[in-house]
Design an enzyme around this catalytic site. Structure first.
Site, mmCIF file in Angstrom:
data_model
loop_
_atom_site.group_PDB
_atom_site.id
_atom_site.type_symbol
_atom_site.label_atom_id
_atom_site.label_comp_id
_atom_site.label_asym_id
_atom_site.label_seq_id
_atom_site.Cartn_x
_atom_site.Cartn_y
_atom_site.Cartn_z
ATOM 1 N N ASP A 123 -7.503 -0.986 5.631
ATOM 2 C CA ASP A 123 -8.413 -2.092 5.936
ATOM 3 C C ASP A 123 -9.411 -2.302 4.801
ATOM 4 O OD1 ASP A 123 -7.091 -2.090 8.387
ATOM 5 O OD2 ASP A 123 -8.595 -0.803 9.318
ATOM 6 N N GLY A 149 -0.052 4.556 -0.212
ATOM 7 C CA GLY A 149 -0.754 5.801 0.079
ATOM 8 C C GLY A 149 -1.409 6.366 -1.170
ATOM 9 N N SER A 208 0.855 -1.181 0.000
ATOM 10 C CA SER A 208 0.000 0.000 0.000
ATOM 11 C C SER A 208 0.891 1.232 0.000
ATOM 12 C CB SER A 208 -0.906 -0.023 1.237
ATOM 13 O OG SER A 208 -1.705 1.126 1.287
#
Length: 307
Positions: free
Chosen positions: A248, A218, A216
């Site tokens: 999540d 951002g 991930s």
């Protein structure tokens, strides 16, 4: 049924303030209180996508009682294991003037060996009816650092695909147990592999044992290294808002795509759109559905030649 494991569940409290001023009195405009912890957030999003979900982990004390009463109002099955110590609280303070969020996380309840044994028994039973399992978040005090590695091995022995989303030494130990998928952020990838170059880091993480790795990044989206290829999925632009729970939601997108048998580019587009749409929602475990539908059509998925 998809099983999510939240060993360090929480009562999430989100405060919205016009402008956060340190060392001064801050008037709160809105308060949102939700059942939380990474796996609980994942389950809420999965449920919104139409998947039956069971939540397990630990709950204790007055905070745990509040958490369970809130869960009872959601379309989730509560299989949390009782503990004597109180469930933690997490507090997010969102500054409306900047869009920034300050997070305060309590450590969690101290879990006894007897309570851990009770959880393992419940986990084994729940795996029997699971299509997939997500192991999410930090470990509470009293749980040994190799706990996730143990839970990964038990899921694999039961033939259940397992996604691991944690950090630090629990991630390092857990990846050696060969989970089907890990979803670290850029900082967690760097700590795991020693590399801050994302493509090199996800490839190295795969070599450490994970079947597939989704990093991930951002606002730059998601970078996936899989047996089928390497892809990057990026939303059209960074969204301002509360980023709590965005990772999540990405996990929920990846896990739902796995059980639905979607090809990797479609899984990544779903996960990236859900993550961005969560930033626009008022609290973790929710996403702006209109934004999700709009963003999913605009996510760019690019294939890379290296793997």
């Amino acid at each position: 049924m998809i099983l999510t494991v939240t060993l360090n569940a929480a009562l999430d409290i989100t405060y919205r303030v016009p402008a956060l001023t340190p060392h001064a009195v801050n008037r709160v405009g809105e308060v949102h209180e939700r059942p939380g912890g990474k796996g609980v957030n994942v389950a809420r999003v999965l449920s919104s996508l139409g998947h039956a979900c069971t939540v397990t982990g630990f709950a204790g004390g007055h905070t745990g009682d509040v958490l369970r009463r809130m869960l009872a109002r959601l379309p989730l099955h509560d299989a949390l294991v009782p503990v004597a110590a109180p469930t933690r609280r997490t507090v997010a303070v969102t500054d409306d003037s900047t869009g920034d969020t300050t997070q305060l996380n309590e450590p969690g309840p101290a879990v006894t060996p007897e309570e851990w044994a009770a959880f393992l028994a419940a986990y084994g039973t729940l795996l029997d009816g699971a299509e997939a399992v997500a192991l999410c978040g930090s470990l509470p005090p009293g749980i040994h650092v190799g706990a996730y590695a143990d839970l990964v091995r038990r899921a694999r022995a039961a033939g259940v695909p397992v996604l691991l989303d944690t950090s630090g030494e629990p991630l390092r130990r857990g990846i050696a147990a060969r989970p089907d998928l890990i979803k670290p952020n850029a900082e967690e990838l760097a700590l795991l592999t020693g590399s801050r170059e994302p493509r090199r880091a996800v490839r190295d993480a795969r070599r450490r044992g994970a079947h597939a790795v989704v990093g991930s990044l951002g606002p730059d989206g998601l970078l996936a290294a899989t047996p089928e290829g390497t892809w990057q999925a990026a939303p059209p632009a960074a969204e301002r808002g509360n980023p709590t729970g965005a990772g999540d939601s990405a996990v929920a997108g990846l896990l739902s795509g796995l059980v639905e048998g979607l090809p990797w580019p479609e899984r990544l587009a779903r996960a990236a759109a859900l993550s961005a749409a969560t930033v626009l929602a008022p609290a973790a475990g929710e996403f702006d559905r209109g934004a999700y539908e709009r963003l999913r059509e605009r996510v760019t998925v690019t294939a890379h030649t290296d793997n």
